[in-house]
Write a protein that holds these residues in place. Sequence first.
Motif, mmCIF file in Angstrom:
data_model
loop_
_atom_site.group_PDB
_atom_site.id
_atom_site.type_symbol
_atom_site.label_atom_id
_atom_site.label_comp_id
_atom_site.label_asym_id
_atom_site.label_seq_id
_atom_site.Cartn_x
_atom_site.Cartn_y
_atom_site.Cartn_z
ATOM 1 N N ASP A 1 0.826 -1.192 0.000
ATOM 2 C CA ASP A 1 0.000 0.000 0.000
ATOM 3 C C ASP A 1 0.864 1.247 0.000
ATOM 4 O O ASP A 1 0.632 2.192 -0.777
ATOM 5 C CB ASP A 1 -0.935 0.003 1.216
ATOM 6 C CG ASP A 1 -1.984 -1.109 1.130
ATOM 7 O OD1 ASP A 1 -2.235 -1.580 -0.009
ATOM 8 O OD2 ASP A 1 -2.512 -1.503 2.179
ATOM 9 N N GLU A 2 1.868 1.283 0.912
ATOM 10 C CA GLU A 2 2.747 2.443 0.976
ATOM 11 C C GLU A 2 3.595 2.549 -0.296
ATOM 12 O O GLU A 2 3.918 3.652 -0.744
ATOM 13 C CB GLU A 2 3.651 2.346 2.211
ATOM 14 C CG GLU A 2 2.903 2.382 3.527
ATOM 15 C CD GLU A 2 2.193 3.729 3.733
ATOM 16 O OE1 GLU A 2 2.695 4.764 3.222
ATOM 17 O OE2 GLU A 2 1.156 3.729 4.389
ATOM 18 N N ILE A 3 3.970 1.364 -0.828
ATOM 19 C CA ILE A 3 4.747 1.385 -2.067
ATOM 20 C C ILE A 3 3.899 1.963 -3.196
ATOM 21 O O ILE A 3 4.383 2.761 -4.025
ATOM 22 C CB ILE A 3 5.233 -0.035 -2.414
ATOM 23 C CG1 ILE A 3 6.258 -0.512 -1.373
ATOM 24 C CG2 ILE A 3 5.860 -0.096 -3.804
ATOM 25 C CD1 ILE A 3 6.675 -1.962 -1.543
ATOM 26 N N ALA A 4 2.628 1.570 -3.205
ATOM 27 C CA ALA A 4 1.739 2.080 -4.249
ATOM 28 C C ALA A 4 1.549 3.590 -4.123
ATOM 29 O O ALA A 4 1.415 4.305 -5.125
ATOM 30 C CB ALA A 4 0.388 1.381 -4.163
ATOM 31 N N LYS A 5 1.566 4.096 -2.886
ATOM 32 C CA LYS A 5 1.434 5.537 -2.680
ATOM 33 C C LYS A 5 2.723 6.272 -3.024
ATOM 34 O O LYS A 5 2.739 7.504 -3.096
ATOM 35 C CB LYS A 5 1.060 5.819 -1.225
ATOM 36 C CG LYS A 5 -0.326 5.300 -0.832
ATOM 37 C CD LYS A 5 -0.583 5.543 0.638
ATOM 38 C CE LYS A 5 -1.919 4.959 1.089
ATOM 39 N NZ LYS A 5 -2.180 5.165 2.536
ATOM 40 N N GLY A 6 3.827 5.567 -3.152
ATOM 41 C CA GLY A 6 5.115 6.218 -3.438
ATOM 42 C C GLY A 6 5.841 6.636 -2.205
ATOM 43 O O GLY A 6 6.873 7.308 -2.275
ATOM 44 N N ASN A 7 5.339 6.218 -1.019
ATOM 45 C CA ASN A 7 6.009 6.580 0.224
ATOM 46 C C ASN A 7 7.195 5.665 0.539
ATOM 47 O O ASN A 7 8.093 6.048 1.282
ATOM 48 C CB ASN A 7 5.005 6.536 1.379
ATOM 49 C CG ASN A 7 3.934 7.603 1.239
ATOM 50 O OD1 ASN A 7 4.177 8.674 0.684
ATOM 51 N ND2 ASN A 7 2.725 7.319 1.746
ATOM 52 N N ILE A 8 7.151 4.468 0.031
ATOM 53 C CA ILE A 8 8.213 3.501 0.304
ATOM 54 C C ILE A 8 8.682 2.907 -1.023
ATOM 55 O O ILE A 8 7.862 2.560 -1.892
ATOM 56 C CB ILE A 8 7.735 2.386 1.244
ATOM 57 C CG1 ILE A 8 7.368 2.950 2.624
ATOM 58 C CG2 ILE A 8 8.820 1.292 1.380
ATOM 59 C CD1 ILE A 8 6.801 1.914 3.577
ATOM 60 N N THR A 9 9.979 2.798 -1.177
ATOM 61 C CA THR A 9 10.583 2.087 -2.319
ATOM 62 C C THR A 9 11.564 1.046 -1.779
ATOM 63 O O THR A 9 12.225 1.273 -0.758
ATOM 64 C CB THR A 9 11.328 3.043 -3.274
ATOM 65 O OG1 THR A 9 12.366 3.690 -2.541
ATOM 66 C CG2 THR A 9 10.368 4.058 -3.883
#
Length: 488
Positions: free
Chosen positions: A334-342
Amino acid sequence: MRLPFSRRPRFTSSLVVGSLLLVAPTGCVTKETHTKALAELDAAKSTSAKQAKELEALRKQSQAEAEQLHQQLASLQQGLSQEEAQRKAAEQQAAALSQEREALLGKSADLQRRLDGLESDKAQLGGELGQVREQIAALEKKLADEAEQVNALSKDKEELAKGTAAAENEIAKLRKRAAELEAESARVAKEREQLRQEQSQLTAALEQERRRLQAEAAEKERLARERAQLSSSLEAERERLKAEEAAKASLAEEQARLASSLEQERQRLKAEAAEKARLAEEQARLASSLEQERERLKAEEAEKARLAQERQAKEEEIKRLTRTQEELSRSLQDEIAKGNITIQQVRDQLTINMVDRVLFDSGQAQVKPAGLKVLKQVSDILGKVTDKQIRIEGHTDNVPISAKLQDKFKTNWELSTARATTVVRYLIDQGRINRDYMSAVGYADTKPQAPNETEAGRAANRRIEIVLYPRDLSKIAPVVSNGAMPAR
């Protein structure tokens, strides 16, 4: 008995045994080559011993021939002694004849009246005397030739010197006898008047004397024949002795050549012994080099095994890290999809990049409730990782700390370090991750990911990075090869 030259053993250069080991080896000396060289050396020694025995047999045979030659010379000297005895008998006969002549001279007073009738007999006697002189001269010539032959033979063998001296004595006696006959003839001439009276008696006496002279001439002729035979025998013996000397010289030359060959063989065997020692030294050196090479290959094999273990461990580590990335990606999708985590994996290093708003409020180092949920998801997965060092990095933008926060964080260094330390404390206390594998570091704005001229760039630079990188593989590889993992 002499051995013919055609049947005498000949010693050729085969004693050198072909110099089979003189080719210097240029590579690794094998055991088969070394054994062959030793066998050829033993064969050469056996051949040398055999030929030494043949040389000893030849030397004994030469000594036997020399003894046989001395025996023949002794036999020849015995023959000369017999000849001398015969000469002495002839001299005794001549002495008897002289006594008879003296008896005739005692009767010279009665023969004076018969001397006139003996003139013709005197002429005949003079002729006979001339013949006797010619015979004596011939005998002297023959004896001179014999003396020369005897002298030549005496030079070859000193044992014949006595025989030659006896022959010379006989010649001197015969010359003396001729002189006496000449004196006798002169005296008879002076007494010719007296001998005329005894012509008839002297005729008979002269007839007897003639017979005696004929017998003596026959005896002398026989002696001359014997001397001729003796001279022929001496000449043949001298030729045989010369042949013997030539044979001895040839034998001496052959012995010298054989001695030279034996010396060469000894030198060759000495060289072979030195070569053998060199080969042994070379073999020892090669054995040492081979042992060193074995040790090196063993070390290389060990190093290859170690590298293989490390490579296997690295591959296993990368596989585990890939699985960790996949788990993190699923958990934080979810966070990856938001761009907050890579999440980024580069071979054996995994980096989890979280922007600060996921964990912290602006200017704060305390994790907010939503951030704790994210850290909980991360710690659940990182807790399974036991072969990595985990470094928490704090990063900021280049905007200075505001005045109202400077009493808490003087600069971005303190802020970035505090945030990294807070995450570490959570992972250790709440995530139960081994503290020995953890570290925290603050970089402030020294490692930006994007330019700080824009808000988007500054937002990307404000981040927390969780970096997983390999620990010491030398400690991990043995454990990995046994199928076990380090305990937490």
